[in-house]
Write a protein that holds these residues in place. Structure first.
Motif, PDB file in Angstrom:
ATOM      1  N   GLY A 148      28.071 -19.028 -54.350  1.00 59.87           N
ATOM      2  CA  GLY A 148      29.176 -18.201 -54.815  1.00 59.87           C
ATOM      3  C   GLY A 148      29.208 -16.855 -54.111  1.00 59.87           C
ATOM      4  N   LEU A 149      30.408 -16.280 -53.984  1.00 57.23           N
ATOM      5  CA  LEU A 149      30.560 -15.025 -53.256  1.00 57.23           C
ATOM      6  C   LEU A 149      29.784 -13.881 -53.910  1.00 57.23           C
ATOM      7  N   ALA A 150      29.722 -13.868 -55.230  1.00 58.50           N
ATOM      8  CA  ALA A 150      28.960 -12.810 -55.901  1.00 58.50           C
ATOM      9  C   ALA A 150      27.482 -12.914 -55.537  1.00 58.50           C
ATOM     10  N   ALA A 151      26.942 -14.130 -55.547  1.00 58.30           N
ATOM     11  CA  ALA A 151      25.530 -14.335 -55.185  1.00 58.30           C
ATOM     12  C   ALA A 151      25.307 -14.027 -53.711  1.00 58.30           C
ATOM     13  N   GLN A 152      26.274 -14.381 -52.855  1.00 55.88           N
ATOM     14  CA  GLN A 152      26.152 -14.050 -51.429  1.00 55.88           C
ATOM     15  C   GLN A 152      26.067 -12.546 -51.227  1.00 55.88           C
ATOM     16  N   GLN A 153      26.934 -11.814 -51.891  1.00 56.68           N
ATOM     17  CA  GLN A 153      26.933 -10.361 -51.710  1.00 56.68           C
ATOM     18  C   GLN A 153      25.650  -9.736 -52.246  1.00 56.68           C
ATOM     19  N   ASN A 154      25.154 -10.230 -53.375  1.00 59.48           N
ATOM     20  CA  ASN A 154      23.896  -9.704 -53.915  1.00 59.48           C
ATOM     21  C   ASN A 154      22.751  -9.917 -52.931  1.00 59.48           C
ATOM     22  N   ALA A 155      22.678 -11.126 -52.358  1.00 56.56           N
ATOM     23  CA  ALA A 155      21.616 -11.423 -51.396  1.00 56.56           C
ATOM     24  C   ALA A 155      21.760 -10.562 -50.150  1.00 56.56           C
ATOM     25  N   TYR A 156      22.979 -10.417 -49.678  1.00 53.35           N
ATOM     26  CA  TYR A 156      23.230  -9.593 -48.490  1.00 53.35           C
ATOM     27  C   TYR A 156      22.836  -8.138 -48.750  1.00 53.35           C
ATOM     28  N   ASP A 157      23.202  -7.604 -49.911  1.00 53.13           N
ATOM     29  CA  ASP A 157      22.892  -6.206 -50.222  1.00 53.13           C
ATOM     30  C   ASP A 157      21.382  -5.960 -50.284  1.00 53.13           C
ATOM     31  N   VAL A 158      20.646  -6.887 -50.909  1.00 50.93           N
ATOM     32  CA  VAL A 158      19.195  -6.733 -50.995  1.00 50.93           C
ATOM     33  C   VAL A 158      18.566  -6.825 -49.603  1.00 50.93           C
ATOM     34  N   LEU A 159      18.989  -7.813 -48.821  1.00 46.15           N
ATOM     35  CA  LEU A 159      18.460  -7.960 -47.464  1.00 46.15           C
ATOM     36  C   LEU A 159      18.738  -6.719 -46.638  1.00 46.15           C
ATOM     37  N   LYS A 160      19.928  -6.172 -46.773  1.00 42.77           N
ATOM     38  CA  LYS A 160      20.302  -4.985 -45.993  1.00 42.77           C
ATOM     39  C   LYS A 160      19.441  -3.781 -46.362  1.00 42.77           C
ATOM     40  N   LYS A 161      19.198  -3.582 -47.643  1.00 42.74           N
ATOM     41  CA  LYS A 161      18.363  -2.452 -48.061  1.00 42.74           C
ATOM     42  C   LYS A 161      16.959  -2.556 -47.471  1.00 42.74           C
ATOM     43  N   ILE A 162      16.403  -3.750 -47.470  1.00 39.41           N
ATOM     44  CA  ILE A 162      15.034  -3.931 -46.976  1.00 39.41           C
ATOM     45  C   ILE A 162      14.971  -3.752 -45.463  1.00 39.41           C
ATOM     46  N   LEU A 163      15.887  -4.393 -44.744  1.00 42.89           N
ATOM     47  CA  LEU A 163      15.823  -4.337 -43.285  1.00 42.89           C
ATOM     48  C   LEU A 163      16.210  -2.960 -42.743  1.00 42.89           C
ATOM     49  N   LEU A 164      17.146  -2.279 -43.381  1.00 39.31           N
ATOM     50  CA  LEU A 164      17.473  -0.925 -42.922  1.00 39.31           C
ATOM     51  C   LEU A 164      16.320   0.027 -43.183  1.00 39.31           C
ATOM     52  N   ASP A 165      15.546  -0.231 -44.230  1.00 35.87           N
ATOM     53  CA  ASP A 165      14.335   0.553 -44.465  1.00 35.87           C
ATOM     54  C   ASP A 165      13.349   0.322 -43.322  1.00 35.87           C
ATOM     55  N   ALA A 166      13.180  -0.936 -42.914  1.00 34.56           N
ATOM     56  CA  ALA A 166      12.293  -1.249 -41.784  1.00 34.56           C
ATOM     57  C   ALA A 166      12.831  -0.654 -40.492  1.00 34.56           C
ATOM     58  N   TYR A 167      14.138  -0.636 -40.323  1.00 38.20           N
ATOM     59  CA  TYR A 167      14.768  -0.051 -39.130  1.00 38.20           C
ATOM     60  C   TYR A 167      14.511   1.455 -39.067  1.00 38.20           C
ATOM     61  N   ARG A 168      14.673   2.127 -40.200  1.00 35.65           N
ATOM     62  CA  ARG A 168      14.435   3.574 -40.232  1.00 35.65           C
ATOM     63  C   ARG A 168      12.978   3.909 -39.958  1.00 35.65           C
ATOM     64  N   ARG A 169      12.077   3.025 -40.331  1.00 27.82           N
ATOM     65  CA  ARG A 169      10.640   3.272 -40.127  1.00 27.82           C
ATOM     66  C   ARG A 169      10.157   2.753 -38.775  1.00 27.82           C
ATOM     67  N   GLY A 170      11.056   2.208 -37.974  1.00 29.70           N
ATOM     68  CA  GLY A 170      10.707   1.811 -36.618  1.00 29.70           C
ATOM     69  C   GLY A 170      10.218   0.393 -36.453  1.00 29.70           C
ATOM     70  N   GLY A 171      10.192  -0.394 -37.540  1.00 30.75           N
ATOM     71  CA  GLY A 171       9.733  -1.771 -37.420  1.00 30.75           C
ATOM     72  C   GLY A 171      10.735  -2.694 -36.770  1.00 30.75           C
ATOM     73  N   VAL A 172      12.010  -2.331 -36.831  1.00 30.91           N
ATOM     74  CA  VAL A 172      13.080  -3.068 -36.163  1.00 30.91           C
ATOM     75  C   VAL A 172      13.709  -2.111 -35.164  1.00 30.91           C
ATOM     76  N   ALA A 173      13.829  -2.533 -33.905  1.00 30.81           N
ATOM     77  CA  ALA A 173      14.251  -1.619 -32.849  1.00 30.81           C
ATOM     78  C   ALA A 173      15.727  -1.264 -32.929  1.00 30.81           C
ATOM     79  N   THR A 174      16.576  -2.210 -33.271  1.00 30.57           N
ATOM     80  CA  THR A 174      18.016  -1.957 -33.341  1.00 30.57           C
ATOM     81  C   THR A 174      18.540  -2.365 -34.712  1.00 30.57           C
ATOM     82  N   ASP A 175      19.628  -1.749 -35.105  1.00 28.52           N
ATOM     83  CA  ASP A 175      20.222  -2.028 -36.419  1.00 28.52           C
ATOM     84  C   ASP A 175      20.656  -3.494 -36.474  1.00 28.52           C
ATOM     85  N   PRO A 176      20.019  -4.308 -37.320  1.00 31.42           N
ATOM     86  CA  PRO A 176      20.358  -5.730 -37.360  1.00 31.42           C
ATOM     87  C   PRO A 176      21.676  -6.018 -38.073  1.00 31.42           C
ATOM     88  N   PHE A 177      22.326  -4.980 -38.592  1.00 32.47           N
ATOM     89  CA  PHE A 177      23.593  -5.180 -39.300  1.00 32.47           C
ATOM     90  C   PHE A 177      24.784  -4.624 -38.525  1.00 32.47           C
TER      91      PHE A 177
END
Length: 383
Positions: A148-177
């Motif tokens: 469902g779209l609501a579940a998709q958006q929830n999963a996307y939002d959680v994934l984005k928060k985690i990966l952008l945190d890793a991006y800001r801390r240098g664990g990911v070289a480029t913004d994956p979003f």
């Protein structure tokens, strides 16, 4: 890619990287295809970026990356490499422990999304391997599974928060979003109770239920926030301060959703709601913790108590529509917006962390905003 379709990479200063074009055009310095740059990031991983119109654009980007890498202390670079080597599941777990501003209910929700949607697909992937393609593949996998779209958006939002945190801390070289189109959840049409339905519920409900109804439809409180009704929260004759909620699982006071411990928000307090709170204090007294609502088996009102009393009052009032307690919040929003109160204020009073959701759910309740603006502008032009 074969040699016929990729030009020879042009080397620069040792360690800076190189640039080239992925095309077989005869005169590549004049063809419209973009330049690609290749370099090693601070974690030592080889990267490629494309989209550079001229050689100078590619060189400027490589120079900036080289300068950043050269001036990154070794200890900091080692920390970035360590983050990048972690598996996503382990990084997500440590990330969640650092979200000290999350209420217990928010922690449970994130864990449900992680365990139900994200970790089964991405748990073993290294943090530094995330790219836009990985994120897009994850979204496509949810679409293929008809999530469902609501579940998709929830999963996307959680994934984005985690990966952008890793991006800001240098664990990911480029913004994956960067450039990723997120799944968009359009909330289904909301159900707003009528005043007659609300009056019927209050007439057939208990004293405690009437206070909950008043706080939710009159002040915009969430269920758990209304369950924590307290006379000390009346900080002015027309202001109610929301400082806590009763947690669904622990049945004990907890911090507010989207707020750090000790933070609060204030909402308008209509005179009728204020009198309802004071009346309950006079008739039933104040509990040991100072709260007005309590059940037979708990110091506080519970969600199960609320559901039981709500359904009983709904049945006695002869209400056939599928109203739930949360619909009282929709009434509050509708009442505010139809009376010209700015949606930014409504979002703050309701405790929304992101006004975009307020717009999505309630913008259609704003009274003829475009038409009204046109009339006002015309009046100004004709003045």
């Amino acid at each position: 890619m074969s040699q016929e379709t990729r030009t020879m990479a042009t080397p620069l200063v040792r360690g800076m990287g190189s640039f080239f074009k992925n095309c077989s055009c005869a005169r590549q310095n004049r063809c419209p295809h973009p330049y690609v740059i290749r370099y090693r990031d601070a974690t030592g991983r080889q990267r490629e970026e494309t989209g550079y119109t001229t050689q100078q654009d590619a060189k400027d980007r490589l120079t900036a990356l080289y300068h950043e890498k050269r001036h990154t202390p070794e200890r900091q670079a080692a920390a970035k490499r360590e983050i990048g080597r972690q598996r996503f599941g382990a990084y997500a777990a440590t990330w969640l422990t650092r979200q000290r501003h999350y209420a217990p209910g928010s922690v449970r929700t994130v864990n449900q999304v992680l365990n139900g949607r994200i970790l089964p697909v991405l748990e073993s992937r290294r943090v530094n391997s995330f790219t836009t393609n990985v994120v897009e593949d994850f979204i496509m996998s949810m679409e293929e599974q008809a999530v469902g779209l609501a579940a998709q958006q929830n999963a996307y939002d959680v994934l984005k928060k985690i990966l952008l945190d890793a991006y800001r801390r240098g664990g990911v070289a480029t913004d994956p979003f960067a450039g990723v189109i997120p799944p968009e959840y359009i909330p289904r049409k909301i159900t707003i109770p009528t005043l007659d339905e609300i009056r019927g519920l209050k007439e057939h409900g208990s004293d405690e239920l009437r206070v909950v109804i008043d706080l939710m439809h009159g002040c915009g409180l969430r269920n758990g926030e209304a369950h924590a009704a307290h006379l000390d929260r009346i900080v002015a004759d027309d202001v109610y301060r929301v400082t806590e909620q009763i947690d669904r699982s622990t049945r004990a006071p907890a911090r507010l959703k989207h707020r750090k411990p000790g933070e609060f928000r204030e909402t308008p307090l209509p005179a009728t709601v204020r009198e309802s709170l004071l009346q309950l204090g006079r008739t039933t007294g104040i509990g040991a913790t100072g709260h007005l609502l309590r059940s037979q088996r708990s110091l506080h009102w519970t969600h199960s108590t609320m559901q039981y009393q709500w359904q009983l009052a709904r049945k006695k009032a002869g209400i056939t529509r599928k109203l739930n307690p949360y619909s009282l919040r929709h009434f509050f929003a509708s009442n505010c917006l139809s009376n010209g109160i700015p949606i930014t204020d409504v979002a703050e009073w309701m405790g929304h962390s992101n006004i975009n959701m307020t717009f999505k759910v309630y913008r259609h309740l704003m009274p003829a905003s475009v038409g009204r603006a046109a009339r006002l502008l015309n009046e100004g032009l004709c003045a």
